[in-house]
Design a protein around this motif. Sequence first.
Motif, PDB file in Angstrom:
ATOM      1  N   VAL A 288       0.733  -1.326  -0.040  1.00 13.77           N
ATOM      2  CA  VAL A 288      -0.036   0.018   0.064  1.00 13.77           C
ATOM      3  C   VAL A 288       1.050   1.184   0.018  1.00 13.77           C
ATOM      4  N   ALA A 289       1.796   1.132   0.781  1.00  9.89           N
ATOM      5  CA  ALA A 289       2.817   2.231   1.061  1.00  9.89           C
ATOM      6  C   ALA A 289       3.382   2.893  -0.318  1.00  9.89           C
ATOM      7  N   LYS A 290       3.831   1.573  -0.988  1.00  6.50           N
ATOM      8  CA  LYS A 290       4.671   1.749  -2.260  1.00  6.50           C
ATOM      9  C   LYS A 290       3.622   2.251  -3.755  1.00  6.50           C
ATOM     10  N   TYR A 291       2.479   1.604  -3.519  1.00  9.11           N
ATOM     11  CA  TYR A 291       1.670   1.544  -4.874  1.00  9.11           C
ATOM     12  C   TYR A 291       0.336   2.148  -5.008  1.00  9.11           C
ATOM     13  N   LEU A 292      -0.280   2.428  -3.769  1.00  9.50           N
ATOM     14  CA  LEU A 292      -1.489   2.922  -3.865  1.00  9.50           C
ATOM     15  C   LEU A 292      -1.730   4.474  -4.486  1.00  9.50           C
ATOM     16  N   LYS A 293      -0.713   5.260  -4.072  1.00  6.77           N
ATOM     17  CA  LYS A 293      -0.962   6.754  -4.757  1.00  6.77           C
ATOM     18  C   LYS A 293      -0.685   6.367  -6.154  1.00  6.77           C
ATOM     19  N   ARG A 294       0.031   5.755  -6.514  1.00  2.00           N
ATOM     20  CA  ARG A 294       0.393   5.482  -8.191  1.00  2.00           C
ATOM     21  C   ARG A 294      -0.952   4.783  -8.683  1.00  2.00           C
ATOM     22  N   ALA A 295      -1.366   3.792  -8.027  1.00  2.00           N
ATOM     23  CA  ALA A 295      -2.701   3.256  -8.657  1.00  2.00           C
ATOM     24  C   ALA A 295      -3.819   4.307  -8.728  1.00  2.00           C
ATOM     25  N   VAL A 296      -3.740   5.208  -7.708  1.00  2.00           N
ATOM     26  CA  VAL A 296      -4.906   6.256  -7.895  1.00  2.00           C
ATOM     27  C   VAL A 296      -4.748   7.293  -9.012  1.00  2.00           C
ATOM     28  N   ARG A 297      -3.501   7.719  -8.873  1.00  2.00           N
ATOM     29  CA  ARG A 297      -3.167   8.650  -9.994  1.00  2.00           C
ATOM     30  C   ARG A 297      -2.979   8.532 -11.463  1.00  2.00           C
ATOM     31  N   MET A 298      -2.563   7.186 -11.499  1.00  2.00           N
ATOM     32  CA  MET A 298      -2.183   6.779 -13.000  1.00  2.00           C
ATOM     33  C   MET A 298      -3.001   5.450 -13.338  1.00  2.00           C
ATOM     34  N   PRO A 299      -4.192   5.746 -14.066  1.00  2.00           N
ATOM     35  CA  PRO A 299      -5.117   4.479 -14.406  1.00  2.00           C
ATOM     36  C   PRO A 299      -4.252   3.412 -15.219  1.00  2.00           C
ATOM     37  N   GLY A 300      -3.339   3.683 -15.999  1.00  2.31           N
ATOM     38  CA  GLY A 300      -2.765   3.020 -16.879  1.00  2.31           C
ATOM     39  C   GLY A 300      -1.496   2.332 -16.246  1.00  2.31           C
ATOM     40  N   ASP A 301      -1.245   2.437 -14.904  1.00  5.26           N
ATOM     41  CA  ASP A 301       0.037   1.972 -14.348  1.00  5.26           C
ATOM     42  C   ASP A 301      -0.507   0.372 -13.859  1.00  5.26           C
ATOM     43  N   HIS A 302      -0.209  -0.457 -14.886  1.00  4.62           N
ATOM     44  CA  HIS A 302      -0.741  -2.055 -14.708  1.00  4.62           C
ATOM     45  C   HIS A 302       0.238  -2.322 -13.285  1.00  4.62           C
ATOM     46  N   GLU A 303       1.368  -2.039 -13.139  1.00  6.30           N
ATOM     47  CA  GLU A 303       2.272  -2.626 -12.152  1.00  6.30           C
ATOM     48  C   GLU A 303       1.549  -2.234 -10.613  1.00  6.30           C
ATOM     49  N   ALA A 304       1.206  -0.990 -10.739  1.00  7.59           N
ATOM     50  CA  ALA A 304       0.501  -0.493  -9.442  1.00  7.59           C
ATOM     51  C   ALA A 304      -0.727  -1.001  -9.093  1.00  7.59           C
TER      52      ALA A 304
END
Length: 465
Positions: A288-304
């Motif tokens: 969560v600490a590493k990926y949640l912000k990325r997942a929210v902000r970048m819809p195309g971020d498959h890794e996140a």
Amino acid sequence: MAGGRERVAHLLRQLQRAACRCPAHSHTYSQAPEHAALRRTDYAFEMAVSNIRYGEGVTKEVGMDLQNLGARKVCVMTDKNLCHLPPVKAVLNSLTKNRITFQMYDDVRVEPTDQSFMDAITFAKKGEFDAYVAVGGGSVIDTCKAANLYASSPESDFLDYVNAPIGNGKSVTVPLKPFIAVPTTAGTGSETTGIAIFDYKELKVKTGIASRAIKPTLGMIDPLHTLHMPERVVANSGFDVLCHALEAYTALPYKMRSPCPSNPINRPAYQGSNPISDVWAVHALRIVAKYLKRAVRMPGDHEARANMHLASAFAGIGFGNAGVHLCHGMSYPISGLVKSYKAKDYNVDHPLVPHGLSVVLTSPAVFTFTAEMCPERHLEAAEILGADIRTAKIKDAGLILADTLRKFLFDLNVDDGLAAIGYSKADIPALVRGTLPQERVTKLSPRPQTEEELSALFEASMKLY
């Protein structure tokens, strides 16, 4: 000769006294008195989790799984928002390709109620299905759990299996049908647990059914499905993962939970923090600490998004056996007493405080309150979430975690406390009354709480920043 016999007899007596007394080796074993029934707190925990399958595109295998199970008539459950989207289409294509006969139920309510559960149960009873597939978030998967349970126990009253004190809390002893869960959100972890949550409208609170027996047979985690989630759904689902992990890790230790069950069938699904759940909860928190912000902000971020999908399952394994506590216990009336608030990105026709949002809004106040009981764990969580604790004092663990959470939530544009979603100080007595029946989870708080302390926690949560 007589002296020889005496020596032999003496040797035999010595051997008898030294003999192993365990039941596997001793012929003279007699059962020790049973002490478990006299214990006030538990001495054991157990891990229960659905089988999990993970992989991009793995949904195409669901039809083969049902064929392997010998399913002849399958119930597919989803909601109106999902029924025309790729995740449901992928499931139906697989069923059709493998010649599986199915009926679809798409009337699942986002944030289910007792009535919406009963509507799904009626459908399931009439259909006489021999397997179930749920495609959706926690609302869909939980509804399908209830449908499978009551269709398998058709004579049971609805409140029989509902958690006490609202329901009768009856143990599930009937066999259920095979059930495959295909989660489309990265939050509830419902594909891994034996928990089904709903709004009980008569009391305007959330409650649920908790039994290892109702967990899915298989959780099919396909990260492609998370690519269809809008921004606020990603955020609120992620907050549920965050609090699942934090609450499981800081819950009352299992050896301190009471009462000790007289029979293992009565050991609750939520047992308290334990060494195995700790591993899953901490790992989920790191993701969560590493990926949640990325997942929210970048819809195309498959890794996140793929990693958040895994984090949801990891946290599910953790809290599904350890439990949650005050954030969740207090969230149920926050959702149940909603007035007019409608969350962005949720296509519903009724007021709605999404579950993850209702949980996370109280988290700064809650962890300030609980930290004195296990400050090291609170400080560790704060560090995982980005706090610099090199000069931190252990007595400040709660405040440090609370400040870390506030910054995390502010960065993700979370509403500024309960006041921002329509509540005021005048609502606090009702919110407290709605929390009191949630003893299944509130008693797992590491720090017991009075009604006055719950009132103070709600008041402290009215404004976050």
